[in-house]
Design a protein around this motif. Structure first.
Motif, PDB file in Angstrom:
ATOM      1  N   VAL A  27     -14.428  81.531 -28.859  1.00 46.02           N
ATOM      2  CA  VAL A  27     -13.229  82.791 -28.800  1.00 46.02           C
ATOM      3  C   VAL A  27     -13.020  82.862 -30.775  1.00 46.02           C
ATOM      4  CG1 VAL A  27     -11.309  82.677 -28.886  1.00 46.02           C
ATOM      5  CG2 VAL A  27     -12.774  81.762 -26.738  1.00 46.02           C
ATOM      6  N   VAL A  28     -12.919  81.500 -31.419  1.00 52.62           N
ATOM      7  CA  VAL A  28     -13.110  81.556 -33.053  1.00 52.62           C
ATOM      8  C   VAL A  28     -14.033  82.313 -33.317  1.00 52.62           C
ATOM      9  CG1 VAL A  28     -12.668  79.792 -34.978  1.00 52.62           C
ATOM     10  CG2 VAL A  28     -11.562  79.795 -32.864  1.00 52.62           C
ATOM     11  N   ASN A  29     -14.827  82.350 -33.618  1.00 54.11           N
ATOM     12  CA  ASN A  29     -16.481  82.277 -33.586  1.00 54.11           C
ATOM     13  C   ASN A  29     -16.333  84.452 -33.968  1.00 54.11           C
ATOM     14  OD1 ASN A  29     -16.370  81.043 -35.690  1.00 54.11           O
ATOM     15  ND2 ASN A  29     -17.170  79.421 -34.457  1.00 54.11           N
ATOM     16  N   ASN A  30     -16.180  84.211 -32.429  1.00 55.97           N
ATOM     17  CA  ASN A  30     -16.103  85.774 -31.753  1.00 55.97           C
ATOM     18  C   ASN A  30     -18.037  85.692 -31.250  1.00 55.97           C
ATOM     19  OD1 ASN A  30     -15.496  88.334 -30.709  1.00 55.97           O
ATOM     20  ND2 ASN A  30     -15.524  89.710 -32.885  1.00 55.97           N
ATOM     21  N   ARG A  31     -18.101  84.671 -30.523  1.00 50.84           N
ATOM     22  CA  ARG A  31     -19.652  85.031 -30.130  1.00 50.84           C
ATOM     23  C   ARG A  31     -19.726  85.554 -28.945  1.00 50.84           C
ATOM     24  NH1 ARG A  31     -20.791  79.131 -30.765  1.00 50.84           N
ATOM     25  NH2 ARG A  31     -22.435  79.049 -29.707  1.00 50.84           N
ATOM     26  N   LYS A  32     -20.565  86.661 -29.179  1.00 46.20           N
ATOM     27  CA  LYS A  32     -19.776  87.159 -27.493  1.00 46.20           C
ATOM     28  C   LYS A  32     -21.018  86.640 -26.529  1.00 46.20           C
ATOM     29  CE  LYS A  32     -19.922  91.152 -30.619  1.00 46.20           C
ATOM     30  NZ  LYS A  32     -18.809  90.978 -31.253  1.00 46.20           N
ATOM     31  N   HIS A  33     -20.335  86.300 -25.441  1.00 49.74           N
ATOM     32  CA  HIS A  33     -20.646  85.676 -24.813  1.00 49.74           C
ATOM     33  C   HIS A  33     -20.852  85.725 -22.857  1.00 49.74           C
ATOM     34  CE1 HIS A  33     -24.631  83.197 -24.549  1.00 49.74           C
ATOM     35  NE2 HIS A  33     -23.905  82.217 -23.316  1.00 49.74           N
ATOM     36  N   VAL A  34     -20.722  84.972 -22.025  1.00 47.74           N
ATOM     37  CA  VAL A  34     -20.465  84.499 -20.841  1.00 47.74           C
ATOM     38  C   VAL A  34     -20.378  83.602 -20.397  1.00 47.74           C
ATOM     39  CG1 VAL A  34     -20.333  85.662 -18.690  1.00 47.74           C
ATOM     40  CG2 VAL A  34     -20.681  87.305 -20.322  1.00 47.74           C
ATOM     41  N   LEU A  35     -20.314  82.311 -19.841  1.00 47.68           N
ATOM     42  CA  LEU A  35     -19.724  81.268 -19.996  1.00 47.68           C
ATOM     43  C   LEU A  35     -19.334  80.462 -18.129  1.00 47.68           C
ATOM     44  CD1 LEU A  35     -18.252  81.238 -23.185  1.00 47.68           C
ATOM     45  CD2 LEU A  35     -19.859  78.747 -23.618  1.00 47.68           C
ATOM     46  N   PHE A  36     -20.169  79.700 -17.871  1.00 45.64           N
ATOM     47  CA  PHE A  36     -19.604  79.214 -16.319  1.00 45.64           C
ATOM     48  C   PHE A  36     -18.888  77.719 -16.480  1.00 45.64           C
ATOM     49  CE2 PHE A  36     -19.701  78.724 -12.242  1.00 45.64           C
ATOM     50  CZ  PHE A  36     -19.378  79.466 -11.420  1.00 45.64           C
ATOM     51  N   VAL A  37     -17.983  77.761 -15.927  1.00 46.37           N
ATOM     52  CA  VAL A  37     -17.109  76.352 -15.832  1.00 46.37           C
ATOM     53  C   VAL A  37     -17.840  76.000 -14.480  1.00 46.37           C
ATOM     54  CG1 VAL A  37     -15.487  74.916 -15.512  1.00 46.37           C
ATOM     55  CG2 VAL A  37     -15.997  76.919 -17.183  1.00 46.37           C
ATOM     56  N   ASP A  38     -18.417  75.508 -14.078  1.00 45.21           N
ATOM     57  CA  ASP A  38     -18.709  74.846 -12.221  1.00 45.21           C
ATOM     58  C   ASP A  38     -18.022  73.809 -12.363  1.00 45.21           C
ATOM     59  OD1 ASP A  38     -20.189  74.888 -10.098  1.00 45.21           O
ATOM     60  OD2 ASP A  38     -21.270  74.578 -10.309  1.00 45.21           O
ATOM     61  N   GLY A  39     -17.384  73.808 -10.930  1.00 45.88           N
ATOM     62  CA  GLY A  39     -17.443  71.932 -10.958  1.00 45.88           C
ATOM     63  C   GLY A  39     -16.798  71.530  -9.208  1.00 45.88           C
ATOM     64  N   PRO A  40     -17.272  71.097  -8.044  1.00 39.33           N
ATOM     65  CA  PRO A  40     -16.316  70.924  -7.236  1.00 39.33           C
ATOM     66  C   PRO A  40     -14.368  70.958  -7.321  1.00 39.33           C
ATOM     67  CG  PRO A  40     -17.727  69.081  -7.789  1.00 39.33           C
ATOM     68  CD  PRO A  40     -17.638  70.000  -8.675  1.00 39.33           C
ATOM     69  N   GLY A  41     -13.884  71.139  -6.627  1.00 31.68           N
ATOM     70  CA  GLY A  41     -12.260  71.208  -6.511  1.00 31.68           C
ATOM     71  C   GLY A  41     -11.587  69.598  -6.706  1.00 31.68           C
ATOM     72  N   GLY A  42     -10.866  69.882  -7.707  1.00 29.76           N
ATOM     73  CA  GLY A  42     -10.272  68.541  -8.085  1.00 29.76           C
ATOM     74  C   GLY A  42     -11.013  68.115  -9.176  1.00 29.76           C
ATOM     75  N   THR A  43     -11.789  68.715 -10.073  1.00 33.84           N
ATOM     76  CA  THR A  43     -12.767  67.376 -11.231  1.00 33.84           C
ATOM     77  C   THR A  43     -12.064  68.311 -12.148  1.00 33.84           C
ATOM     78  OG1 THR A  43     -14.803  69.810 -10.757  1.00 33.84           O
ATOM     79  CG2 THR A  43     -15.358  67.639 -10.195  1.00 33.84           C
ATOM     80  N   GLY A  44     -10.630  68.998 -12.189  1.00 34.16           N
ATOM     81  CA  GLY A  44     -10.193  69.543 -13.456  1.00 34.16           C
ATOM     82  C   GLY A  44     -10.608  70.514 -14.490  1.00 34.16           C
ATOM     83  N   LYS A  45     -10.691  71.392 -13.730  1.00 35.98           N
ATOM     84  CA  LYS A  45     -10.961  72.580 -13.771  1.00 35.98           C
ATOM     85  C   LYS A  45      -9.453  73.492 -14.574  1.00 35.98           C
ATOM     86  CE  LYS A  45     -12.767  74.385 -10.541  1.00 35.98           C
ATOM     87  NZ  LYS A  45     -13.264  73.597 -10.212  1.00 35.98           N
ATOM     88  N   THR A  46      -8.913  73.650 -13.748  1.00 39.06           N
ATOM     89  CA  THR A  46      -7.251  74.325 -14.462  1.00 39.06           C
ATOM     90  C   THR A  46      -6.658  72.971 -15.170  1.00 39.06           C
ATOM     91  OG1 THR A  46      -7.436  74.400 -11.269  1.00 39.06           O
ATOM     92  CG2 THR A  46      -5.320  74.908 -13.227  1.00 39.06           C
ATOM     93  N   TYR A  47      -6.880  72.212 -15.496  1.00 42.13           N
ATOM     94  CA  TYR A  47      -6.761  71.253 -16.383  1.00 42.13           C
ATOM     95  C   TYR A  47      -7.363  71.581 -17.941  1.00 42.13           C
ATOM     96  CZ  TYR A  47      -4.985  66.998 -17.971  1.00 42.13           C
ATOM     97  OH  TYR A  47      -4.496  65.718 -18.379  1.00 42.13           O
ATOM     98  N   LEU A  48      -8.444  71.777 -17.858  1.00 39.35           N
ATOM     99  CA  LEU A  48      -9.116  72.534 -19.073  1.00 39.35           C
ATOM    100  C   LEU A  48      -8.488  74.306 -19.192  1.00 39.35           C
ATOM    101  CD1 LEU A  48     -11.551  72.753 -20.966  1.00 39.35           C
ATOM    102  CD2 LEU A  48     -12.747  73.277 -18.529  1.00 39.35           C
ATOM    103  N   TYR A  49      -8.866  74.525 -18.705  1.00 44.20           N
ATOM    104  CA  TYR A  49      -8.123  76.102 -18.683  1.00 44.20           C
ATOM    105  C   TYR A  49      -6.364  75.980 -18.972  1.00 44.20           C
ATOM    106  CZ  TYR A  49     -11.154  77.437 -14.444  1.00 44.20           C
ATOM    107  OH  TYR A  49     -12.006  78.008 -13.933  1.00 44.20           O
TER     108      TYR A  49
END
Ligand SMILES: Nc1ncnc2c1ncn2[C@@H]1O[C@H](COP(=O)(O)OP(=O)(O)OP(=O)(O)O)[C@@H](O)[C@H]1O
Length: 297
Positions: free
Chosen positions: A142-164
């Motif tokens: 984001v900060v360096n405007n590096r154009k990219h698509v990333l994927f956050v994979d993780g079973p439910g309850g592993t803290g994805k929402t926490y990270l977002y």
């Protein structure tokens, strides 16, 4: 006001929020109450809290009827993003005014007015190793405007929402626009400023292999997406690939860039071990064809 107990606690909740929340956050709270709580006297809540919900508009608009319409339009959009129709709640009538393209920057203003909770900024310190690695990686893009698509994979309850939550707070605290979306209304209500992908990106209900989103290049949605530094789409595994492909095509179009998603930093989150997309009366082959793994992306 003669409210029954449930309404009294909702009224208290709105009154308390008005002391520290921005008007847009209050409008979002009001919409959430309409959709998810069982208020019996909605009209009374509306009348009592209209003033605090319209405080930002009051600076540029003194006509009470116009103010009411401005707030109603926002509530309509928010309720719509949660899959409901404002007409079912008995609020004052909303006068429709065309496609809304006259207020190009409204969506940008609203997004910029989503508050940043100090509590969410502080989440950074408690991220675990994987979350922190994801946080740093995405923030660097984001900060360096590096154009990219990333994927956050993780079973439910592993803290994805926490990270977002930590990420959204950080990016917004830098004055940048971070768009938080998820496939379902429930997940969006957990992320600050969250909207469903169908509502935020105007994804058509009937999807074909060559579908595009239904916003125009001149619309407020296009302007918001052009200015966005980060786009999060959670629960992407539950989405048909055609919806993600529609966003890819539309972003390429409005950005005038043939890179995936028009060169935007897009973070997809989800768990392919959980729920597959819904294909009404679809056979197994049709369901798997609708999954993101089958996409050209
Ligand atoms: N680093 C952490 N420190 C403390 N608590 C955490 C951390 N990460 C996650 N949690 C807690 O773990 C629980 C699950 O996290 P979260 O909701 O973010 O998971 P998720 O991957 O989004 O789950 P789902 O896919 O089911 O929505 C939450 O209560 C969250 O507060």
């Amino acid at each position: 006001m003669g409210l029954i107990e449930t309404d009294k606690s909702l009224d208290d909740c709105l009154t308390e929020s008005a002391t520290f929340q921005m008007p847009y956050a209050l409008r979002r709270l009001f919409a959430t109450i309409l959709v998810f709580c069982e208020a019996t006297n909605i009209r009374a809540l509306w009348e009592k809290h209209l003033e605090s919900m319209s405080e930002d508009y009051r600076r540029t608009q003194s006509n009470q009827a116009v103010l009411e319409q401005m707030v109603l339009r926002d509530i309509r959009d928010l309720v719509h993003s949660m899959g409901k129709d404002i007409k079912s709640y008995g609020l004052p009538e909303l006068v429709e005014t065309g496609d809304g393209s006259g207020d190009l920057l409204r969506e940008v203003r609203e997004e910029l007015s989503v508050g940043v909770d100090q509590e969410h900024l502080d989440l950074y310190t408690s991220l675990n190793i994987e979350q922190r690695a994801g946080f740093e990686e995405i923030l660097d893009h984001v900060v360096n405007n590096r154009k990219h698509v990333l994927f956050v994979d993780g079973p439910g309850g592993t803290g994805k929402t926490y990270l977002y939550k930590a990420l959204l707070a950080k990016v917004r605290s830098l004055g940048k626009i971070a768009i938080a979306t998820a496939t379902s209304g429930i997940a969006t209500s957990i992320m600050p400023g969250g909207r469903t992908t169908h509502s935020r990106f105007k994804i058509p209900i009937k999807l074909m292999d060559n579908s595009t989103c239904s916003f125009t290049k001149q619309s407020g949605t296009a302007e918001l997406l052009r200015r966005a530094s980060l786009i999060i789409w959670d629960e992407v595994a539950m989405t048909k690939r055609q919806a993600v492909e529609a966003l890819d095509r539309s972003l390429q179009d409005i950005m005038g860039c043939v890179m995936p998603f028009g060169g935007k930093v897009v973070v997809f989150g989800g768990d392919f071990r959980q729920v597959l997309p819904v294909v009404p009366r679809g056979i197994r082959a049709q369901i798997t064809d609708g999954t993101l793994q089958r996409s050209y992306l």
